[in-house]
Design an enzyme around this catalytic site. Sequence first.
Site, PDB file in Angstrom:
ATOM      1  N   GLY A 151     -15.571   5.653  23.478  1.00  0.00           N
ATOM      2  CA  GLY A 151     -16.413   4.544  23.037  1.00  0.00           C
ATOM      3  C   GLY A 151     -17.298   4.119  24.188  1.00  0.00           C
ATOM      4  N   GLN A 210     -23.324  -0.692  28.838  1.00  0.00           N
ATOM      5  CA  GLN A 210     -22.785   0.111  29.934  1.00  0.00           C
ATOM      6  C   GLN A 210     -23.782   1.107  30.508  1.00  0.00           C
ATOM      7  OE1 GLN A 210     -19.045   0.902  27.431  1.00  0.00           O
ATOM      8  NE2 GLN A 210     -18.333   1.145  29.524  1.00  0.00           N
ATOM      9  N   CYS A 236     -11.879   2.179  31.089  1.00  0.00           N
ATOM     10  CA  CYS A 236     -13.267   1.810  30.820  1.00  0.00           C
ATOM     11  C   CYS A 236     -14.184   2.633  31.703  1.00  0.00           C
ATOM     12  CB  CYS A 236     -13.465   0.320  31.101  1.00  0.00           C
ATOM     13  SG  CYS A 236     -15.161  -0.233  30.809  1.00  0.00           S
ATOM     14  N   LEU A 237     -15.230   3.197  31.102  1.00  0.00           N
ATOM     15  CA  LEU A 237     -16.165   4.015  31.875  1.00  0.00           C
ATOM     16  C   LEU A 237     -16.863   3.201  32.957  1.00  0.00           C
ATOM     17  CD1 LEU A 237     -17.773   6.092  28.965  1.00  0.00           C
ATOM     18  CD2 LEU A 237     -16.029   6.859  30.596  1.00  0.00           C
ATOM     19  N   HIS A 242     -12.751  -3.799  22.404  1.00  0.00           N
ATOM     20  CA  HIS A 242     -13.180  -3.504  23.772  1.00  0.00           C
ATOM     21  C   HIS A 242     -14.705  -3.397  23.851  1.00  0.00           C
ATOM     22  CE1 HIS A 242     -12.456  -1.160  27.702  1.00  0.00           C
ATOM     23  NE2 HIS A 242     -13.759  -1.000  27.480  1.00  0.00           N
ATOM     24  N   GLU A 243     -15.299  -2.666  22.893  1.00  0.00           N
ATOM     25  CA  GLU A 243     -16.752  -2.461  22.930  1.00  0.00           C
ATOM     26  C   GLU A 243     -17.511  -3.736  22.531  1.00  0.00           C
ATOM     27  OE1 GLU A 243     -17.494   0.001  24.531  1.00  0.00           O
ATOM     28  OE2 GLU A 243     -15.738   1.259  24.223  1.00  0.00           O
ATOM     29  N   HIS A 262     -17.899  -5.828  25.495  1.00  0.00           N
ATOM     30  CA  HIS A 262     -19.001  -5.418  26.378  1.00  0.00           C
ATOM     31  C   HIS A 262     -20.315  -6.074  25.950  1.00  0.00           C
ATOM     32  CE1 HIS A 262     -17.379  -2.580  29.215  1.00  0.00           C
ATOM     33  NE2 HIS A 262     -16.848  -1.825  28.286  1.00  0.00           N
TER      34      HIS A 262
HETATM   35 ZN    ZN Z   1     -15.404  -0.433  28.594  1.00  0.00          ZN
END
Ligand code: ZN
Length: 153
Positions: free
Chosen positions: A46, A51, A92-93, A134-135, A138
């Site tokens: 995701g 991001q 998380c990226l 989570h997304e 963001h």
């Molecule tokens: Zn993340």
Amino acid sequence: MAILEIITHPDPRLYKVSNKVTDFSYVCSNLVPDVYETMISADGIGIAATQVGINQSFFVIDLQGPTDVCMVFINPIITKLSEAKSTMLEGCLSLPGVEANIERPSSVHVTFFDCSEIKYTLEADGLLSKCIQHETDHLLGITMHNYTIGIED
Ligand code: ZN
């Protein structure tokens, strides 16, 4: 398509609230494919536009199971969270090397638009529910770092 640079904590762009998508055609033709490509190349399941420094309210999820397809969530709003909570190990990226057990509601109702500007309501649980939460975080300028202050540096 192009692979974009993933921004990481503490880049202040991660902590801004996204603008609502109004130009669906531009976003879906020009931004969604690149964001998806970036997620796949980073081995993510995701990624939110935030991001990659795009201040537009959308994210993509591809759980990469045998039957999962990529889903694009545009202007998502979580309308209901279950009282029941559960904990899942998340990464998380934008927080490379950080994994943390995060407690969140187990299931979620989310409304969103797809690239055809059709509105959907989805009820999700399990991994998909956690990904959506989570997304969506963001897009609201919240990262796992906000949950782990006091645990991580
Ligand atoms: Zn993340």
